[in-house]
Every structure is written in structure tokens, then in C-alpha cells.
Motif scaffolding. Structure first.
Motif, PDB file in Angstrom:
ATOM      1  N   ARG A 166     -20.464   5.541  13.451  1.00 44.62           N
ATOM      2  CA  ARG A 166     -19.168   5.161  12.886  1.00 44.62           C
ATOM      3  C   ARG A 166     -19.183   5.358  11.371  1.00 44.62           C
ATOM      4  NH1 ARG A 166     -18.428  -0.821  14.644  1.00 44.62           N
ATOM      5  NH2 ARG A 166     -20.486  -0.782  13.706  1.00 44.62           N
ATOM      6  N   VAL A 167     -17.991   5.517  10.792  1.00 42.82           N
ATOM      7  CA  VAL A 167     -17.825   5.836   9.383  1.00 42.82           C
ATOM      8  C   VAL A 167     -17.299   4.614   8.633  1.00 42.82           C
ATOM      9  CG1 VAL A 167     -16.559   7.297   7.753  1.00 42.82           C
ATOM     10  CG2 VAL A 167     -17.345   8.245   9.932  1.00 42.82           C
ATOM     11  N   LEU A 168     -17.870   4.345   7.460  1.00 46.76           N
ATOM     12  CA  LEU A 168     -17.398   3.272   6.596  1.00 46.76           C
ATOM     13  C   LEU A 168     -16.092   3.706   5.936  1.00 46.76           C
ATOM     14  CD1 LEU A 168     -17.985   0.496   5.310  1.00 46.76           C
ATOM     15  CD2 LEU A 168     -19.214   1.730   3.499  1.00 46.76           C
ATOM     16  N   VAL A 169     -15.034   2.926   6.129  1.00 45.72           N
ATOM     17  CA  VAL A 169     -13.717   3.247   5.565  1.00 45.72           C
ATOM     18  C   VAL A 169     -13.187   2.039   4.799  1.00 45.72           C
ATOM     19  CG1 VAL A 169     -13.144   4.947   7.348  1.00 45.72           C
ATOM     20  CG2 VAL A 169     -12.484   2.560   7.671  1.00 45.72           C
ATOM     21  N   ILE A 170     -12.277   2.330   3.873  1.00 46.31           N
ATOM     22  CA  ILE A 170     -11.635   1.273   3.105  1.00 46.31           C
ATOM     23  C   ILE A 170     -10.120   1.382   3.255  1.00 46.31           C
ATOM     24  CG2 ILE A 170     -13.494   1.198   1.394  1.00 46.31           C
ATOM     25  CD1 ILE A 170     -11.371   2.576  -0.547  1.00 46.31           C
ATOM     26  N   GLN A 171      -9.460   0.245   3.110  1.00 47.80           N
ATOM     27  CA  GLN A 171      -8.008   0.242   2.997  1.00 47.80           C
ATOM     28  C   GLN A 171      -7.695  -0.018   1.530  1.00 47.80           C
ATOM     29  OE1 GLN A 171      -5.747  -2.947   4.843  1.00 47.80           O
ATOM     30  NE2 GLN A 171      -4.075  -1.511   5.241  1.00 47.80           N
ATOM     31  N   ARG A 172      -7.107   0.978   0.880  1.00 46.72           N
ATOM     32  CA  ARG A 172      -6.821   0.891  -0.550  1.00 46.72           C
ATOM     33  C   ARG A 172      -5.824  -0.223  -0.848  1.00 46.72           C
ATOM     34  NH1 ARG A 172      -7.046   6.176  -3.647  1.00 46.72           N
ATOM     35  NH2 ARG A 172      -5.364   5.106  -4.743  1.00 46.72           N
ATOM     36  N   ARG A 173      -6.074  -0.963  -1.918  1.00 51.80           N
ATOM     37  CA  ARG A 173      -5.140  -2.018  -2.323  1.00 51.80           C
ATOM     38  C   ARG A 173      -3.851  -1.453  -2.895  1.00 51.80           C
ATOM     39  NH1 ARG A 173      -6.763  -7.190  -1.886  1.00 51.80           N
ATOM     40  NH2 ARG A 173      -9.002  -7.555  -1.921  1.00 51.80           N
ATOM     41  N   ASP A 174      -3.923  -0.291  -3.560  1.00 54.70           N
ATOM     42  CA  ASP A 174      -2.732   0.226  -4.249  1.00 54.70           C
ATOM     43  C   ASP A 174      -1.681   0.804  -3.309  1.00 54.70           C
ATOM     44  OD1 ASP A 174      -4.222   2.495  -3.628  1.00 54.70           O
ATOM     45  OD2 ASP A 174      -4.109   3.359  -5.628  1.00 54.70           O
ATOM     46  N   ASN A 175      -2.102   1.402  -2.194  1.00 60.39           N
ATOM     47  CA  ASN A 175      -1.093   2.012  -1.308  1.00 60.39           C
ATOM     48  C   ASN A 175      -1.284   1.690   0.179  1.00 60.39           C
ATOM     49  OD1 ASN A 175      -3.193   3.669  -0.492  1.00 60.39           O
ATOM     50  ND2 ASN A 175      -2.458   5.473  -1.575  1.00 60.39           N
ATOM     51  N   GLY A 176      -2.327   0.934   0.513  1.00 63.42           N
ATOM     52  CA  GLY A 176      -2.558   0.527   1.895  1.00 63.42           C
ATOM     53  C   GLY A 176      -3.166   1.589   2.791  1.00 63.42           C
ATOM     54  N   ALA A 177      -3.427   2.777   2.252  1.00 63.21           N
ATOM     55  CA  ALA A 177      -3.972   3.873   3.060  1.00 63.21           C
ATOM     56  C   ALA A 177      -5.452   3.632   3.367  1.00 63.21           C
ATOM     57  CB  ALA A 177      -3.817   5.199   2.324  1.00 63.21           C
TER      58      ALA A 177
END
Length: 149
Positions: free
Chosen positions: A21-32
Motif C-alpha cells: 500500500r502507498v502512503l497518501v495525504i489529504q492536503r489541507r489547502d484543497n482536500g485532494a
């Protein structure tokens, strides 16, 4: 003197766990949802920059293993270097830059990321060690003949 276009260089990491599995983030500035990364500082090597960006966004330390892709956003003059990396220390957690962090499968990446970021991630998961070289306008990729796909 002729003015030359300026480019910005960004770095990002595809960090995988033992299950692939891949480590991903949800950006605070745009939610992507994206892989962690950001702008390379002038005094940094790409490897040092990707280590710093991942630490800032996820609170984990990584070690870049290989360059997996070079991506140019032709409309913004951004060149992104993407590395496959391994987790060295820490537990992923939300930060000032990332509202959430998670581990995603390749199918989740395809379904939950914009095509531009999903392709970067999937390129890094390929067994082929040759880095991908792609250009896009922020949404659509450009083929080798300059046509949008």
C-alpha cells in the motif's frame, strides 16, 4: 539579455508498506489526496528535499530508493521528480499541511486521486526501473507527439 522561462522543481515520494500500500495525504489547502511532496529548496539535493517534505507532511522519515518519474506541468513550468522510498522511522500522522494520512492500495489510488497524481503513483509501483517521463497541463497528459490524451 533574453529572458528565459523559469521552472519550479518539486519532489514527491511513493512510500510503500509491507503489503504494497502507498502512503497518501489529504492536503489541507484543497482536500485532494496525493502522495507527499513539495517544492525543492535552492540549497537542497532532490533526495534531501523529498526526505524533508515527507517528514513535514506525514511525520515519518523515509529513504529514497530510486527515481521513478519526471513530470512536467507545461502550463505552470513545474518539473516534479518522484521517488520510490521506504519508511525508516515514525508513525504517519496528520500535520499542519496534511489533514489526514492513510495507506492506499493501487485501486484506491486510481479511484481517489486525480489522474495526474495517480499516474505518478502507479508509475512508481511498476517493476520497470526506467523512470517515466511525462508532460501534462494539470489535468491531461501530452503524448510524445504533443497531443493531449
Amino acid at each position: 539579455m533574453t529572458q528565459f522561462p523559469r521552472h519550479s522543481v518539486s519532489v514527491a515520494a511513493v512510500v510503500t508498506d509491507d503489503g504494497g500500500r502507498v502512503l497518501v495525504i489529504q492536503r489541507r489547502d484543497n482536500g485532494a489526496w496525493e502522495i507527499p511532496g513539495g517544492i525543492l529548496e535552492l540549497d537542497e539535493t532532490p533526495q534531501a528535499g523529498v526526505r524533508r517534505e515527507v517528514l513535514e507532511e506525514t511525520r515519518v522519515e523515509i529513504e529514497p530508493e530510486r527515481l521513478t518519474g519526471i513530470y512536467k506541468t507545461v502550463t505552470a513550468g513545474i518539473v516534479a521528480l518522484v521517488f520510490r522510498a521506504r519508511l525508516v522511522a515514525g508513525t504517519p500522522a496528520a500535520t499542519d499541511e496534511a489533514a489526514a494520512v492513510d495507506w492506499w492500495t493501487a485501486d484506491q489510488v486510481t479511484a481517489g486521486m486525480s489522474e495526474v497524481f495517480a499516474v505518478r503513483t502507479l508509475d512508481a509501483l511498476r517493476a520497470d526501473p526506467t523512470p517515466a517521463v511525462r508532460s501534462h497541463d494539470g489535468r491531461r497528459f501530452v503524448d510524445r507527439h504533443g497531443q493531449y490524451t
